[in-house]
Design a protein around this motif. Structure first.
Motif, short mmCIF file in Angstrom:
data_model
loop_
_atom_site.label_atom_id
_atom_site.label_comp_id
_atom_site.label_asym_id
_atom_site.label_seq_id
_atom_site.Cartn_x
_atom_site.Cartn_y
_atom_site.Cartn_z
N SER A 221 0.78 -1.27 0.04
CA SER A 221 0.00 -0.01 -0.04
C SER A 221 0.79 1.09 -0.24
O SER A 221 1.85 1.07 0.39
CB SER A 221 -0.95 -0.05 1.22
N LEU B 93 -3.14 12.00 -7.75
CA LEU B 93 -3.39 10.77 -8.61
C LEU B 93 -3.78 11.41 -9.92
O LEU B 93 -4.49 12.37 -10.40
CB LEU B 93 -4.52 9.95 -8.10
N LEU C 283 -6.67 -2.77 -7.37
CA LEU C 283 -6.36 -2.00 -6.33
C LEU C 283 -7.67 -1.46 -5.58
O LEU C 283 -8.76 -1.32 -6.29
CB LEU C 283 -5.72 -0.84 -7.17
N GLN C 284 -7.36 -1.26 -4.30
CA GLN C 284 -8.70 -0.64 -3.52
C GLN C 284 -8.19 0.87 -3.19
O GLN C 284 -7.14 1.10 -2.87
CB GLN C 284 -8.91 -1.47 -2.29
N PHE C 285 -9.17 1.65 -3.16
CA PHE C 285 -8.95 3.05 -2.73
C PHE C 285 -9.55 3.53 -1.46
O PHE C 285 -10.75 2.90 -1.52
CB PHE C 285 -9.45 3.86 -3.85
N GLU C 286 -9.18 4.14 -0.72
CA GLU C 286 -9.88 4.63 0.65
C GLU C 286 -9.46 5.80 1.17
O GLU C 286 -8.26 6.26 0.86
CB GLU C 286 -9.99 3.51 1.73
N THR D 43 -5.13 9.69 0.77
CA THR D 43 -5.54 8.65 -0.03
C THR D 43 -4.69 7.25 -0.06
O THR D 43 -3.70 7.42 -0.21
CB THR D 43 -5.54 8.95 -1.43
N ARG D 44 -5.32 6.16 0.59
CA ARG D 44 -4.52 4.92 0.50
C ARG D 44 -4.75 4.13 -0.57
O ARG D 44 -6.06 3.99 -0.87
CB ARG D 44 -4.94 4.24 1.83
N VAL D 45 -3.84 3.50 -1.19
CA VAL D 45 -4.04 2.63 -2.40
C VAL D 45 -3.45 1.42 -2.07
O VAL D 45 -2.13 1.16 -1.51
CB VAL D 45 -3.38 3.25 -3.61
N VAL E 90 0.13 3.05 -10.13
CA VAL E 90 -0.56 4.26 -9.89
C VAL E 90 0.39 5.35 -10.48
O VAL E 90 1.67 5.26 -10.17
CB VAL E 90 -0.63 4.36 -8.17
#
Length: 263
Positions: free
Chosen positions: A67, A75, A82-85, A111-113, A119
């Motif tokens: 991550s 971005l 991938l998950q984004f939060e 923003t955590r990827v 990316v």
């Protein structure tokens, strides 16, 4: 179809840094033109590609079950599993540029990827410095410099205990990174112009705070006149200076103060 390891022709990779399942790559964005090459008599002419650096830079993060936490707004695009939060750091311990326009200089969001893929960040004319930290390491970073960090790093805000910290170029509070992992910071100059000072125990380094990019959190910063006494301070012409007590490392950008980056 293009795989993750293939690069489009207008990007030239300049450097990279890896830690565990995260790799950061720095690219120069170039203008590509075709130049006619006239061979010997009777031979067919040919073309060659000529690359001209536009001065713009772009970063690609390649994740392999890892991550990265990005500063909001950087971005460009991403692909992969991938998950984004949007993560909220507790107790106001995350800096980002968006809040600076409001005068706070501080935000609780990032923003955590997470996952596997790539990316890409937005193109910029900024310079970048890649770094890796080992277990037990701690760094204080100029509050204008934070860009991205591996998810394994703990991000927090360091509050200077002394009132003098308010007067420094870095303000009362600074971003702090602890632990092991990869991080990326923005720099006013090229990485080749960043000077690293290894300060031994009992030694100090004295400097203008505007040229300080980051330093070991183990150092004890203070600010004050170069020499004691109002008359002596006026005669020195230096005003207030920043003093750091070793042991530790200090990363400086001495060329940025006078002329900007030479690269």
């Amino acid at each position: 179809m293009h795989g993750y390891d293939e690069q489009v022709s207008y990007r030239i990779k300049l450097s990279e840094e890896s830690s565990s399942g995260l790799r950061a790559e720095l690219y120069a964005i170039c203008k590509v033109t075709s130049q006619l090459i006239q061979g010997v008599a009777g031979a067919e002419p040919s073309f060659r590609e000529v690359y001209t650096d536009t001065g713009q830079r772009q970063i690609r993060f390649v994740l392999n079950q890892d991550s990265v936490v990005l500063e909001p707004g950087i971005l460009s695009y991403a692909c992969g599993a991938l998950q984004f939060e949007v993560v909220q750091q507790q107790q106001g311990n995350f800096f980002q540029r968006a809040a600076r326009s409001s005068g706070g200089g501080e935000s609780a969001f990032g923003t955590r990827v997470t996952g596997s893929g790539e990316v890409w960040t937005e193109p910029t004319r900024k310079h970048f410095v890649f770094g890796t930290m080992s277990p037990g390491d701690s760094m204080l970073i100029d509050d204008r410099a934070y860009y991205a960090a591996q998810g394994s790093l703990k991000m927090s805000i360091h509050t200077h205990a002394r009132v003098q910290g308010v007067l420094s170029g870095n303000g009362l509070m600074q971003p702090r990174l602890d632990g092991a992992g990869l991080f990326v910071i923005e720099s006013p100059v090229s990485v080749h112009e960043v000077e690293v000072l290894d300060v031994q125990p009992g030694h100090t380094v004295t400097l203008d705070g505007d040229m300080m990019l980051m330093y070991s959190a183990s150092m004890n910063p203070r600010i004050g006149p170069l020499v004691r006494g109002l008359r002596n301070s006026a005669r020195s012409g230096e005003g207030l200076v920043y003093t750091l007590q070793g042991p530790g490392q200090v990363f400086l950008t001495p060329t940025a103060v006078a002329v900007g980056s030479l690269a």
